[in-house]
Design a protein around this motif. Sequence first.
Motif, PDB file in Angstrom:
ATOM      1  N   UNK B 218       0.825  -1.204   0.000  1.00  0.00           N
ATOM      2  CA  UNK B 218       0.000   0.000   0.000  1.00  0.00           C
ATOM      3  C   UNK B 218       0.862   1.258   0.000  1.00  0.00           C
ATOM      4  N   UNK B 219       2.007   1.213   0.660  1.00  0.00           N
ATOM      5  CA  UNK B 219       2.888   2.380   0.725  1.00  0.00           C
ATOM      6  C   UNK B 219       4.318   1.871   0.898  1.00  0.00           C
ATOM      7  N   UNK B 220       5.080   1.978  -0.147  1.00  0.00           N
ATOM      8  CA  UNK B 220       6.412   1.377  -0.160  1.00  0.00           C
ATOM      9  C   UNK B 220       7.332   2.016   0.872  1.00  0.00           C
ATOM     10  N   UNK B 221       6.966   3.180   1.398  1.00  0.00           N
ATOM     11  CA  UNK B 221       7.854   3.869   2.327  1.00  0.00           C
ATOM     12  C   UNK B 221       7.402   3.719   3.776  1.00  0.00           C
ATOM     13  N   UNK B 222       6.498   2.792   4.058  1.00  0.00           N
ATOM     14  CA  UNK B 222       6.018   2.642   5.432  1.00  0.00           C
ATOM     15  C   UNK B 222       7.210   2.228   6.303  1.00  0.00           C
ATOM     16  N   UNK B 223       7.585   3.118   7.227  1.00  0.00           N
ATOM     17  CA  UNK B 223       8.817   2.929   7.985  1.00  0.00           C
ATOM     18  C   UNK B 223       8.766   1.667   8.834  1.00  0.00           C
ATOM     19  N   UNK B 224       7.656   1.524   9.608  1.00  0.00           N
ATOM     20  CA  UNK B 224       7.572   0.417  10.563  1.00  0.00           C
ATOM     21  C   UNK B 224       7.651  -0.916   9.835  1.00  0.00           C
ATOM     22  N   UNK B 225       6.891  -1.010   8.748  1.00  0.00           N
ATOM     23  CA  UNK B 225       6.859  -2.263   8.009  1.00  0.00           C
ATOM     24  C   UNK B 225       8.244  -2.593   7.468  1.00  0.00           C
ATOM     25  N   UNK B 226       8.923  -1.591   6.970  1.00  0.00           N
ATOM     26  CA  UNK B 226      10.240  -1.862   6.401  1.00  0.00           C
ATOM     27  C   UNK B 226      11.196  -2.309   7.487  1.00  0.00           C
ATOM     28  N   UNK B 227      11.158  -1.606   8.608  1.00  0.00           N
ATOM     29  CA  UNK B 227      12.060  -1.981   9.697  1.00  0.00           C
ATOM     30  C   UNK B 227      11.830  -3.446  10.103  1.00  0.00           C
TER      31      UNK B 227
END
Lengths: 659, 364
Positions: B218-227
Amino acid sequence: MMPEAGHYALVLALVLALVQAVVPIIGARRRDPALMNVAASTASAQFMFALISFGALTASHMVSDFSVANVFENSHSLKPMLYKITGVWGNHEGSMMLWVFILALFGALVAVFGGNLPATLRANVLAAQAWIAAAFYLFILTTSNPFLRIANPPVEGRDLNPVLQDIGLALHPPLLYLGYVGFSISFSFAVAALIEGRIDAAWARWVRPWTLVAWIFLTLGIAMGSYWAYYELGWGGWWFWDPVENASLMPWLSGTALLHSALVMEKRNALKIWTILLAILTFSLSLLGTFLVRSGVLTSVHAFATDPARGVFILAILIFFIGGGFALYAWRAGSLKQGGLFAPVSREGALVLNNLLLTTACATVFVGTLYPLALEALAADKISVGAPFFNLTFGPLFVPLLIAVPFGPLLAWKRGDLLGASQRLIAAGLLALAGVALVMAWSWGGPALAPFGVGLAIFVIVGAVSDLVERCGLIRKPALALKRARGLPASTWGTAFAHAGLGLTLLGIVCETTWSDERIATMRAGDQTMVGGYSVRLDGFAQRHGPNYREVTAQFAVARNGAAIGVMEPSKRNFVTRGSATTEAALMTRGFSQLYISLGDLSADGTIAVRLYHKPLVLLIWLGTVVMVFGGGLSLMDRRLRVGAPRPARSAKALQPAE
Amino acid sequence: MTLWFILALMTVAAVFAVLWPLGRAPGAPREGSETAIYKDQLGEIERDLAAGLIGAGEAEAARTEVSRRLLAAADASPVAAAAPQRGLRRAVAVAALIGLPFVSGALYLKLGTPGLPAFPLAERAQAPAATESLDRLVMQVEARLEKNPNDGRGWEVLAPVLMRLGRYPDAIKALRNSIATNGPTATRHADLGEAILMGANGVVTAEAKAEFEHALALDADEIKARYFLGLAAEQDGRTREAAGIWRAMLAKAPDDAPWRPLLQRALARVEGVAAPSEEQIAAAGASDAERGEKVRGMVERLATRLRQDGSDVDGWLRLVRAYMVMGDRDKALASVKDARAALTQDAGRLRQLNEGLKGLGIDG
């Protein structure tokens, strides 16, 4: 304050029961009227305190007083009020409270309406009743106390099992208990008779209405439980030969036998010792049933492990009352005088046959239910005795019984005329044969036994009707029939209705088990399937939410021969607090038959597993029991069961011929 | 006080129930008798005969039989005359007057809790607001949502509170409901993934990972998900991939992002003990002394972190391994001791630690 008042009331009820258990017996031996009368007043007071106690527990549930451990463990503030109340007996402690409450109620009824009993008999009956009550109060107070408190009450309760949040199960236990506990009165009468060493035809007349009341409630309770299992468990079955069901069936079988043998005793002063034995046996089975369901004699091996005090106490109660009852019987039965004689072919003979078959059937259920348990406890082997065993043993016993049912009421007392009875049953027999032939022709190549089952059912129903026709003289003197019908004793009508109800139930069972149509399908919206000649189309799904659950419902459009006849909406409910789910089947009634749809799992790709059944004449199973109960009620209204009340006017009138 | 008054009143009623029949005048008791029933049976025979239900012969036989019973019953009755027992009555009365209150009182005091007042829910709801705990507030919100599960804002507000209270399963449910009613967003899916992960004691389960991936879709820059996807990679042993993800995040992160230190720590963690990463290969060109300095710095940071929060078993194992690699056996054994001390309260993690140590060749 309220829970504590309830707790103290329970203690007072116990103490009063102890007084009631001792003083009246002494009074009856010494023939002191005042001491005997203590029985009646303590029985009434004991009921009052049981009522206060049960009321206090119920009130605590209603206001969600979580400082009472029982409420905390089984209730939730968001539960609908109805289930807050029914939740009172949805758990072990509460159900035991209901049990003693009903026991006290019956005791009080004997005290109030027992004015037509000889004083010593009434005193002894109430004393025996108090022994049972005292044992149960002690059991509750020491091992299953519902009034234990929590000093720092939690904010929310643990909720009742969602499966139990259903109106069917809410009513089922009270009805069943009214039945079980009602038989305690017959037991107390038997014990009182043994204590007095005197038993006669009058005794049978006194004990019969109580037995009848218990039988009516037990019948209703069993039927209700069966119907609940049918629509709530989602498997479309209505009887599983499950130990819990068998536990309620056993007292029903022996209680039915008791009803019939008490009749012989009342009319002919015969079968006295056998009747006493049946009374003891029936209540023993009721006790067993109570504990089987509630605290698991069934799972006794495990119950002992988790709560040894409770298990030992239950065992002690069972041993004391069942063992004590039979010991008293063995000791005193010899002193009872045997009564009237009769020929093998007679009303008495028919009733003896009924008793033999019913008790044998009861014994097979007993063996089938308890043998696996005993084996598990002793040898640690696990076997399961399932439907095939019961179908093979119970069925063959019931067939001769059902054949004999229509003959019974037609035979005369003392010496009957089998040929005459057969002649009067010719119409029933012919109709039954016609039924067999019709069904055979219709289902040619189908199940071989089913047509005979249908024929037997028709024979029983028409047999009951032809008994009535015969007695009214509908064929011989049609003009007088109405007048004669009105003049017939209510118990004659009761007999006919009860027997016809039996036939109806049999018809339902045979049709349902033979011609039930089942489809298990995986469907998605728009799919269509056929079951029992109906076409069923899945239209779609919808989300809803109730007071304490959310549900997914599926809409099915039902059509027959192309014409739409309705919509069925089975659902799956999710209860948020306990995080568990229930299945709500959808039922559509067509005449006495039903369409039944129950949902399985919904998978991610939009398909759902669906079980569809068409159950021909299934409603007759329960309708039959309702008719039986109606017959029991009619029989209860018979004037002779009321006779003996100490009202001089009526006894004087009873001396006159009625017409 | 009222309780005792009511209990006393009930006791009086119970005593009265026993005394009342004893005190009444010994008149003729109201009782039924067998004779009444036999007389009625005779009447019934007549009725049946008149209605034609039985024949004359049968009726006669039955009449004889019942009459015989009637006579027997009538003969027996006078024998059983009432015999008042005054002494016995008095004994029972005294027992009831003294024994009944005594026994019931003693039994109740042993079993009951008279000091504890009733505590209905309604009364408690009116308790002053000052005493209301967070639990209570959460309960009220939950109760409201139970009745009105489509209140998206409610679920949205409730979820983080539940997370903070450590009620992860409920938080998962709340977040699911929030997604169902408010619609999916990257943040919500990432939060859900985090809740699942916390519920699983910090392990990034496949379920949690799916949520993070959903969030990133949904949002490639989602910080939490990436971490957390980085963490997933680390837990799977793909430390290089983990480092890659985190480094990329760091590169894009604004300088004042509050989560920068977290990422840096995480990066240090994987690179401290990981198989040589690009950076380390690059560092290989530097002098041994420089590289050693760099590694020691990372190990020190790890040690400091563990001193502050000793519950991270993997961290301890990594530290021990690092000291072993650096040839500093004493420090390795010292940190084993520290680790045991820090984990002594938690049997599960202690076991985990011991197993890990066995894998490193240090006594278990």
